[in-house]
Design a protein around this motif. Structure first.
Motif, PDB file in Angstrom:
ATOM      1  N   PHE A  31      29.247  50.261  42.520  1.00 36.53           N
ATOM      2  CA  PHE A  31      30.664  49.920  42.342  1.00 36.53           C
ATOM      3  C   PHE A  31      31.498  51.183  42.130  1.00 36.53           C
ATOM      4  O   PHE A  31      32.548  51.356  42.744  1.00 36.53           O
ATOM      5  CB  PHE A  31      30.816  48.971  41.162  1.00 36.53           C
ATOM      6  CG  PHE A  31      32.253  48.663  40.816  1.00 36.53           C
ATOM      7  CD1 PHE A  31      32.972  47.751  41.568  1.00 36.53           C
ATOM      8  CD2 PHE A  31      32.873  49.294  39.757  1.00 36.53           C
ATOM      9  CE1 PHE A  31      34.293  47.465  41.264  1.00 36.53           C
ATOM     10  CE2 PHE A  31      34.194  49.021  39.438  1.00 36.53           C
ATOM     11  CZ  PHE A  31      34.905  48.097  40.198  1.00 36.53           C
ATOM     12  N   MET A  32      31.030  52.064  41.248  1.00 33.60           N
ATOM     13  CA  MET A  32      31.778  53.287  40.962  1.00 33.60           C
ATOM     14  C   MET A  32      31.858  54.181  42.195  1.00 33.60           C
ATOM     15  O   MET A  32      32.880  54.812  42.449  1.00 33.60           O
ATOM     16  CB  MET A  32      31.132  54.025  39.791  1.00 33.60           C
ATOM     17  CG  MET A  32      31.255  53.293  38.472  1.00 33.60           C
ATOM     18  SD  MET A  32      30.518  54.216  37.122  1.00 33.60           S
ATOM     19  CE  MET A  32      31.596  55.636  37.067  1.00 33.60           C
ATOM     20  N   THR A  33      30.766  54.243  42.955  1.00 32.92           N
ATOM     21  CA  THR A  33      30.769  55.056  44.173  1.00 32.92           C
ATOM     22  C   THR A  33      31.784  54.526  45.172  1.00 32.92           C
ATOM     23  O   THR A  33      32.580  55.292  45.733  1.00 32.92           O
ATOM     24  CB  THR A  33      29.368  55.067  44.813  1.00 32.92           C
ATOM     25  OG1 THR A  33      28.425  55.591  43.873  1.00 32.92           O
ATOM     26  CG2 THR A  33      29.346  55.928  46.063  1.00 32.92           C
ATOM     27  N   GLY A  34      31.766  53.224  45.397  1.00 30.65           N
ATOM     28  CA  GLY A  34      32.674  52.629  46.365  1.00 30.65           C
ATOM     29  C   GLY A  34      34.129  52.767  45.978  1.00 30.65           C
ATOM     30  O   GLY A  34      34.998  52.971  46.838  1.00 30.65           O
ATOM     31  N   ARG A 197      29.732  52.689  55.786  1.00 25.60           N
ATOM     32  CA  ARG A 197      30.773  53.725  55.851  1.00 25.60           C
ATOM     33  C   ARG A 197      31.589  53.773  54.556  1.00 25.60           C
ATOM     34  O   ARG A 197      31.932  54.847  54.059  1.00 25.60           O
ATOM     35  CB  ARG A 197      31.686  53.480  57.050  1.00 25.60           C
ATOM     36  CG  ARG A 197      31.087  53.916  58.384  1.00 25.60           C
ATOM     37  CD  ARG A 197      32.127  53.893  59.492  1.00 25.60           C
ATOM     38  NE  ARG A 197      32.408  52.520  59.913  1.00 25.60           N
ATOM     39  CZ  ARG A 197      31.739  51.907  60.876  1.00 25.60           C
ATOM     40  NH1 ARG A 197      30.756  52.529  61.517  1.00 25.60           N
ATOM     41  NH2 ARG A 197      32.049  50.672  61.214  1.00 25.60           N
ATOM     42  N   PHE A 198      31.888  52.596  54.017  1.00 31.93           N
ATOM     43  CA  PHE A 198      32.646  52.526  52.763  1.00 31.93           C
ATOM     44  C   PHE A 198      31.919  53.254  51.637  1.00 31.93           C
ATOM     45  O   PHE A 198      32.530  53.927  50.808  1.00 31.93           O
ATOM     46  CB  PHE A 198      32.869  51.063  52.391  1.00 31.93           C
ATOM     47  CG  PHE A 198      33.591  50.851  51.095  1.00 31.93           C
ATOM     48  CD1 PHE A 198      34.948  51.103  50.979  1.00 31.93           C
ATOM     49  CD2 PHE A 198      32.907  50.385  49.972  1.00 31.93           C
ATOM     50  CE1 PHE A 198      35.621  50.899  49.783  1.00 31.93           C
ATOM     51  CE2 PHE A 198      33.571  50.176  48.769  1.00 31.93           C
ATOM     52  CZ  PHE A 198      34.930  50.433  48.674  1.00 31.93           C
ATOM     53  N   ILE A 265      23.973  46.324  48.583  1.00 31.09           N
ATOM     54  CA  ILE A 265      25.096  45.470  48.206  1.00 31.09           C
ATOM     55  C   ILE A 265      26.253  45.522  49.208  1.00 31.09           C
ATOM     56  O   ILE A 265      26.727  44.486  49.686  1.00 31.09           O
ATOM     57  CB  ILE A 265      25.601  45.860  46.799  1.00 31.09           C
ATOM     58  CG1 ILE A 265      24.545  45.498  45.745  1.00 31.09           C
ATOM     59  CG2 ILE A 265      26.927  45.175  46.485  1.00 31.09           C
ATOM     60  CD1 ILE A 265      24.828  46.050  44.373  1.00 31.09           C
ATOM     61  N   PHE A 266      26.734  46.718  49.539  1.00 30.37           N
ATOM     62  CA  PHE A 266      27.970  46.832  50.311  1.00 30.37           C
ATOM     63  C   PHE A 266      27.870  46.321  51.750  1.00 30.37           C
ATOM     64  O   PHE A 266      28.790  45.643  52.219  1.00 30.37           O
ATOM     65  CB  PHE A 266      28.492  48.271  50.276  1.00 30.37           C
ATOM     66  CG  PHE A 266      29.168  48.614  48.986  1.00 30.37           C
ATOM     67  CD1 PHE A 266      30.404  48.087  48.679  1.00 30.37           C
ATOM     68  CD2 PHE A 266      28.561  49.453  48.068  1.00 30.37           C
ATOM     69  CE1 PHE A 266      31.028  48.387  47.471  1.00 30.37           C
ATOM     70  CE2 PHE A 266      29.171  49.764  46.871  1.00 30.37           C
ATOM     71  CZ  PHE A 266      30.418  49.223  46.566  1.00 30.37           C
ATOM     72  N   PRO A 267      26.800  46.617  52.497  1.00 30.60           N
ATOM     73  CA  PRO A 267      26.741  46.071  53.861  1.00 30.60           C
ATOM     74  C   PRO A 267      26.793  44.542  53.888  1.00 30.60           C
ATOM     75  O   PRO A 267      27.506  43.952  54.705  1.00 30.60           O
ATOM     76  CB  PRO A 267      25.402  46.600  54.388  1.00 30.60           C
ATOM     77  CG  PRO A 267      25.170  47.856  53.627  1.00 30.60           C
ATOM     78  CD  PRO A 267      25.697  47.564  52.258  1.00 30.60           C
ATOM     79  N   VAL A 274      33.568  40.165  51.455  1.00 29.96           N
ATOM     80  CA  VAL A 274      33.692  40.097  49.996  1.00 29.96           C
ATOM     81  C   VAL A 274      33.680  41.508  49.433  1.00 29.96           C
ATOM     82  O   VAL A 274      32.830  42.331  49.797  1.00 29.96           O
ATOM     83  CB  VAL A 274      32.534  39.284  49.375  1.00 29.96           C
ATOM     84  CG1 VAL A 274      32.590  39.349  47.856  1.00 29.96           C
ATOM     85  CG2 VAL A 274      32.609  37.844  49.843  1.00 29.96           C
ATOM     86  N   ASN A 275      34.611  41.805  48.526  1.00 28.55           N
ATOM     87  CA  ASN A 275      34.624  43.103  47.854  1.00 28.55           C
ATOM     88  C   ASN A 275      33.929  42.944  46.505  1.00 28.55           C
ATOM     89  O   ASN A 275      34.491  42.311  45.605  1.00 28.55           O
ATOM     90  CB  ASN A 275      36.058  43.592  47.650  1.00 28.55           C
ATOM     91  CG  ASN A 275      36.093  44.990  47.046  1.00 28.55           C
ATOM     92  OD1 ASN A 275      35.145  45.755  47.180  1.00 28.55           O
ATOM     93  ND2 ASN A 275      37.183  45.316  46.376  1.00 28.55           N
ATOM     94  N   PRO A 276      32.728  43.475  46.336  1.00 32.54           N
ATOM     95  CA  PRO A 276      31.979  43.241  45.095  1.00 32.54           C
ATOM     96  C   PRO A 276      32.710  43.789  43.875  1.00 32.54           C
ATOM     97  O   PRO A 276      33.289  44.873  43.912  1.00 32.54           O
ATOM     98  CB  PRO A 276      30.667  44.016  45.317  1.00 32.54           C
ATOM     99  CG  PRO A 276      30.581  44.238  46.778  1.00 32.54           C
ATOM    100  CD  PRO A 276      31.983  44.326  47.273  1.00 32.54           C
TER     101      PRO A 276
END
Length: 449
Positions: A31-34, A197-198, A265-267, A274-276
């Motif tokens: 989460f913090m990275t994204g 990529r995000f 999680i992100f892919p 959905v944005n976690p």
């Protein structure tokens, strides 16, 4: 009293890395990275690992291996009797953390069983209602939390080699394997590359002084600095263990697992739009919905992925709770001269009682509060924002300014055999850089900067 020791180098790395790898790697780091620039945050995080994480780890390693005893006695041997307070602080910190951490770990264990039974199926509203109904139940969360403490107990009570090391050699490879399987499944979903990529493309426009401080804080908490865990585990190291190399390998493994969690999680989240978010809602509400939507055309695969995901969480939690339990067990075993099983039972009972009250405070009995916070939130605040930074700060001050240079150098270099050229750099970091970084984390957490 005869003490146990780790039996192999791989056992040292896996057990100590397991103490650092936990539920925070699964939800907090991604989460913090994204939210803080993707790969830009990861670059800053790596820099903070070298400036704060590895020097801090080596500091606790030196104290533990030199003293070959529990944290209370180790700090007294290295710094003098007054410094025993830092060891006690670490033991108290890890005990409190284990108490409330067991609550979330118990939720993971319950969700694993529910996933196998097929109960966590349905639309988004059902999944949210399921979590709220379970977490507010006066009995079930308490039982699962105590069950997790008991599982931890039965690993620790078997000793260092037969319990902690053997469990780590099983749990850590399984954790990595499960992560890789879910990452592959997640990245094969339609539109998954947007999530990759995000996470991994650097966005330096988001990098501010606040992001730098967040990276500092993540490096600090991710490696279990200030809990006396590293000191306790290092007391089981052999005299031939290269402390710097071990710290670097552990930090690298911890970071790899955190990045893999992001790729898990992100892919999948981006695949279904959905944005976690962060925190418990991510792993108990958002991700079950994400996996169900992402694999809606392949329900059997979705079912398997759900089971693997919660098995992953249980393994990650267990590697952390084992290390936290061992800190107090070693203290009672050596200072009260109790048999290891009796020493372990003392900590198990204390942590189980604390876990029950923490569970009730966020569920059935919301009136259990301190300073306007639930007991669980208060324990989290007290340990994360006060006790952990204080323990790490005092450790760096003691080793950098109060223990003789010759003593520290002898332990750092294994008797002038290894890492001699790195010693001045490390000592400079411990005396100046590490205290400054921790002070900045303190000020940032309390909103001063």
């Amino acid at each position: 009293m005869e003490r146990g020791n780790f039996g192999s180098k791989i056992g040292i790395i896996l057990a100590t890395a397991g103490s650092a790898v936990g539920l925070g790697n699964v939800w907090r780091f991604p989460f913090m990275t994204g939210q803080n620039g993707g790969a830009a945050f990861i670059i800053l995080y790596f820099a903070c690992i070298f400036l704060l994480g590895i020097p801090g780890m080596v500091s606790e390693f030196i104290i533990g291996r030199r003293a070959q005893s529990n944290a209370y006695r180790a700090y007294g041997k290295m710094g003098g009797r007054w410094w025993r307070f830092v060891g006690i602080l670490g033991i108290l910190t890890s005990t409190i953390i284990l108490g409330f951490y067991a609550v979330v770990a118990g939720w993971c264990l319950q969700y694993l069983f529910s996933s196998v039974a097929g109960y966590i199926n349905g639309d988004a509203a059902y999944v949210q209602q399921y979590f709220q109904s379970f977490s507010s139940d006066p009995l079930k969360p308490c039982l699962w939390a105590v069950a997790f403490v008991l599982i931890t107990h039965f690993v620790v009570v078997r000793g260092v080699q037969k319990g902690i090391e053997r469990a780590s050699k099983i749990l850590m490879p399984l954790l990595l394997l499960l992560l890789i399987v879910i990452v592959i499944a997640s990245c094969l979903l339609p539109g998954a590359m947007e999530g990759v990529r995000f996470l991994l493309l650097p966005d330096f426009t988001k990098v501010t002084h606040s992001v730098l401080l967040e990276a500092l804080g993540q490096a600090f908490f991710s490696l279990s600095l200030g809990t006396a865990c590293l000191c306790t585990y290092a007391s089981y190291f052999s005299r031939q263990t290269n402390l710097v190399r071990s710290a670097a390998q552990i930090a690298l493994l911890d970071t790899i697992i955190a990045i893999l969690a992001g790729l898990m999680i992100f892919p999948a989240a981006f695949s279904v739009g959905v944005n976690p978010d962060s925190g418990p809602s991510l792993i108990f509400i958002t991700l079950p919905n994400v996996f169900q939507q992402a694999f809606s055309t392949m329900p059997t695969i979705g079912y398997i992925i759900g089971i693997l995901f919660y098995a992953l969480l249980v393994f990650a939690a267990l590697t952390s709770t084992i290390s936290m339990h061992e800190i107090g067990t070693a203290f009672f075993h050596e200072e009260l001269h109790l048999a290891r099983p009796k020493a372990a039972w003392i900590l198990t009972i204390v942590c189980s009682v604390l876990a029950i009250f923490c569970s009730l405070s966020v569920g059935a009995v919301g009136e259990i509060q301190l300073f306007g916070m639930s007991l669980m939130d208060f324990c989290d605040f007290l340990t994360a924002q006060v006790m952990l930074p204080a323990g790490a700060l005092l450790t760096s001050i003691m080793l950098g300014w109060f223990v003789t240079r010759r003593t520290v150098r002898d332990e750092f270099t294994n008797g002038n055999i290894v890492n001699q050229s790195l010693f001045p750099v490390w000592r400079f970091c411990v005396r100046y850089i590490v205290p400054l970084c921790i002070l900045l984390i303190f000020l940032h957490q309390f909103g001063v900067i």
